[in-house]
Design an enzyme around this catalytic site. Structure first.
Site, short mmCIF file in Angstrom:
data_model
loop_
_atom_site.label_atom_id
_atom_site.label_comp_id
_atom_site.label_asym_id
_atom_site.label_seq_id
_atom_site.Cartn_x
_atom_site.Cartn_y
_atom_site.Cartn_z
CB SER A 1 44.33 39.23 40.99
OG SER A 1 42.96 38.98 40.83
CB SER B 1 42.65 36.30 38.75
OG SER B 1 43.51 37.42 38.59
CE LYS C 1 46.51 36.82 36.60
NZ LYS C 1 46.01 37.87 37.52
N1 GLN Z 1 38.62 39.14 42.31
C1 GLN Z 1 38.53 40.44 41.72
C2 GLN Z 1 37.72 40.34 40.45
O1 GLN Z 1 37.26 39.31 40.17
C3 GLN Z 1 39.90 40.97 41.45
C4 GLN Z 1 40.55 40.34 40.28
C5 GLN Z 1 41.91 40.88 39.99
O2 GLN Z 1 42.55 41.54 40.81
N2 GLN Z 1 42.37 40.62 38.78
O3 GLN Z 1 37.56 41.29 39.74
#
Ligand code: GLN
Length: 486
Positions: free
Chosen positions: A178, A154, A79
Site C-alpha cells: 500500500s 491503499s 494517511k
Molecule cells: N491491497 C492489499 C490489501 O488489500 C494491500 C493493502 C495494504 O498494503 N494496506 O490487502
C-alpha cells in the site's frame, strides 16, 4: 521561486537558513491544494489553524535562535490511519466517524520533534484494505496524472498528494504493497521499511505482523530523510527492532559492483508489455552504473498472494473486533441487546471489502479450519522468507522487479472483481511476508503518459543499500515530473 516544487530537504534547508519562512512554505502548498484538490480529492481533512500554528512555531523558534530539526517547516500529509492528537482518525470508514485520537502516533511525535508541519489526513481504502482507494467510505481520489484513473491504494491519498504538489512528503502504511503500489501509480518514491524499523504505535492495525509505516516523496533523498526521522526503537511497539538502525540508515555507495537479482517469477505472462519494457530499461541503466544483473528464482512467490489473503484477513478479523459501537466512533441506536448493538454498528459501519475480510479471517481462524488454513499459510510464509534469505546470502545484494503488473487502471475497472484487484499487489506482497526492506521509484511513462514503478527489494535493514542504489539511478535518469508532463 516556486516553493511547492522544492524537495523536503531543500525546504528544510531554506527554512533553517532563513531564505523563506515555514509560513510561506505552508501558504505555497495550500494554494496548490486550493487550485487542484477539487479534481484530485487527496485529503479527508486539512489541519487548517493547527498547521498554521505549527508553521508559526517553527518560525518563532528560528527567530529565537533555537536550532531547527531535519524537517524544519516541511508540510507532511498523513494517511488517515495514523493518529494525531485531538484530530479525527477515520481510516476512511464510517465506523470511526467522529472518533478523535487521544494521542499522537510515534511517527507524528518524531515529525513534530523534527519541526515538520503536519498538514492533513489523506484518503485511503477503508482500514487500508484495497489497491485503488475506491474502498474509501467517503469519496474516491483521482490519479493526478489522469483523473479518470485510480491513484492506487491503499495509501492513494498520500501518493496523489505528493504527485499533485500538495505536500513534498507524506506518510502511508504498507501491509501488502500500500505504499509502493500507489507510489508506482502516481510516479513518486515510496518506501516500505523493514518490519520493526518504524514503530507502529498509533497506527490503526490492519494485519499487525505485516503493517509498516513509510514515506512517500518526490525524491529518493527525501525518502531517506523522512526515514531517518521516523525510524528507531520505541518500547510502546513490542515488535519494534532494538537493533540500532544505523545500518539501515547509512546511505549506500551507489551501484558499482552490486549484484542485482532479477527474479524470474516477477517477469511472467500477465506483466504488461510497457511496464516490462520500462523496468528492463531501468535495469539496463543499473548495469551501466556498475551493477551486475543476475537471474534468480524465488520459487515460493507463486504462493504469496494466496497465503497473504489468509494471514492478513485473519489478523484483521481479530484487530477489527474492537470496533463494536461501545468504545469508538459510530454507535447504532435503538439496539435491544448488546449483541444487537454490535451487529447493527458493525453492519452499518463497515463497508463491503472490510466485511469480506472479516468473514474470510474469522473462517480461517475457526476451530477445525485453523490448521488447514492459517497454520499452513504461516508455514508457506516461512518458505517465502527463506527464498529471500537464500538469494541474499548466496548470490545478490538486492533485487530489481516491477512494482505492479500494470500501469494505473481506470476508476471502477476492478471494483466488481476483488480477485483482479488483489492481483495488483502480486509483486509487493512477498516483501511484507518476509519483512524485507523494499521501495518503488518512478522508472518511466507509458505511451499514454502514465507512471511506471521500479521496485528494489533488499534484505532486512538494507534500506541504506536500496536508497543508495535508487539515488544513483535517479541521478542518471531523472524521474518524470507531473509538472513537465502537464
Ligand atoms: N491491497 C492489499 C490489501 O488489500 C494491500 C493493502 C495494504 O498494503 N494496506 O490487502
Amino acid at each position: 521561486m516556486r516553493l511547492h516544487e522544492l524537495s523536503a530537504a531543500r525546504i528544510a534547508g531554506g527554512v533553517r537558513s532563513g531564505e523563506f519562512s515555514a509560513q510561506e512554505v505552508l501558504k505555497a502548498f495550500l494554494s496548490r491544494i486550493e487550485r487542484d484538490e477539487p479534481r484530485v480529492r487527496a485529503f479527508l481533512a486539512l489541519f487548517g489553524e493547527q498547521a498554521l500554528e505549527a508553521a508559526r512555531a517553527v518560525d518563532a523558534k528560528r527567530a529565537a535562535g533555537d536550532p531547527l530539526g531535519a524537517l524544519a517547516g516541511v508540510p507532511v500529509a498523513l494517511k488517515d490511519n495514523i493518529l494525531v492528537k485531538g484530530v479525527e482518525t477515520t481510516c476512511a470508514s464510517k465506523i470511526l466517524r467522529g472518533h478523535r485520537s487521544a494521542y499522537d502516533a510515534h511517527v507524528v511525535e518524531r515529525l513534530r520533534a523534527a519541526d515538520a508541519v503536519p498538514l492533513g489526513k489523506t484518503n485511503m481504502d477503508e482500514f487500508a484494505m484495497g489497491s485503488s482507494t475506491e474502498n474509501s467510505a467517503f469519496f474516491k481520489t483521482a490519479n493526478p496524472w489522469d483523473t479518470g484513473r485510480v491513484p492506487g491504494g491503499s495509501s492513494g491519498g498520500s501518493a496523489a498528494a505528493v504527485a499533485a504538489g500538495f505536500a513534498p512528503l507524506a506518510l502511508g502504511s504498507d501491509t501488502g504493497g500500500s505504499i509502493r503500489q500507489p507510489a508506482a501509480f502516481c510516479g513518486v518514491v515510496g518506501l516500505k521499511p523493514t518490519y520493526g524499523l518504524v514503530s507502529r504505535y498509533g497506527l490503526v492495525a490492519f494485519a499487525s505482523s505485516l503493517d509498516q509505516i513509510g514515506p512517500l516523496s518526490r525524491t529518493v533523498e527525501d525518502a531517506a530523510l523522512a526515514l531517518s526521522v521516523i525510524a528507531g526503537h520505541d518500547a510502546r511497539d513490542t515488535t519494534s527492532a532494538t537493533a540500532a538502525p544505523e545500518a539501515a540508515l547509512k546511505s549506500g555507495r551507489g551501484l558499482s559492483g552490486l549484484r542485482v537479482g532479477l527474479p524470474k517469477e516477477y517477469f511472467v505472462s500477465g506483466l504488461d508489455a510497457e511496464v516490462e519494457k520500462s523496468v528492463r530499461e531501468a535495469i539496463a541503466a543499473l548495469e551501466r552504473l556498475g551493477a551486475r544483473a543476475v537471474e534468480i528464482s524465488l520459487p515460493h512467490t507463486r504462493y504469496a498472494l494466496s497465503s497473504y489473503y489468509i494471514i492478513a484477513p485473519s489478523e484483521a478479523s481479530s484487530n477489527l473486533a474492537r470496533f463494536d459501537g461501545v468504545r469508538y466512533g459510530l454507535r447504532a441506536g435503538e439496539a435491544a441487546s448488546l449483541e444487537q448493538l454490535y451487529e447493527r454498528t458493525r453492519g452499518q459501519g463497515f463497508g463491503p471489502e472490510v466485511k469480506r475480510r472479516i468473514m474470510l479471517g474469522t473462517y480461517a481462524l475457526s476451530s477445525g479450519y485453523y490448521d488447514a488454513y492459517y497454520a499452513k499459510a504461516q508455514r508457506v510464509r516461512t518458505l517465502i522468507a527463506r527464498d529471500f534469505e537464500r538469494v541474499f546470502a548466496e548470490s545478490v545484494d538486492l533485487i530489481a522487479a516491477p512494482t505492479t503488473p500494470t500501469p494505473p487502471f481506470r476508476l471502477g475497472e476492478k471494483l466488481d472483481d476483488p480477485l483482479s484487484m488483489y492481483l495488483s499487489d502480486v509483486f509487493t506482497i512477498p516483501s511484507n511476508m518476509a519483512g524485507n526492506a523494499s521501495l518503488s521509484i518512478p522508472c518511466g511513462l507509458t505511451a499514454g503518459g502514465l507512471p511506471i514503478g521500479l521496485q528494489l527489494i533488499g534484505g532486512r535493514f538494507k534500506e541504506g543499500l536500496l536508497l543508495g542504489a535508487a539515488r544513483a539511478l535517479e541521478a542518471e535518469r531523472p524521474f518524470p515530473r507531473l509538472e513537465a508532463a502537464a
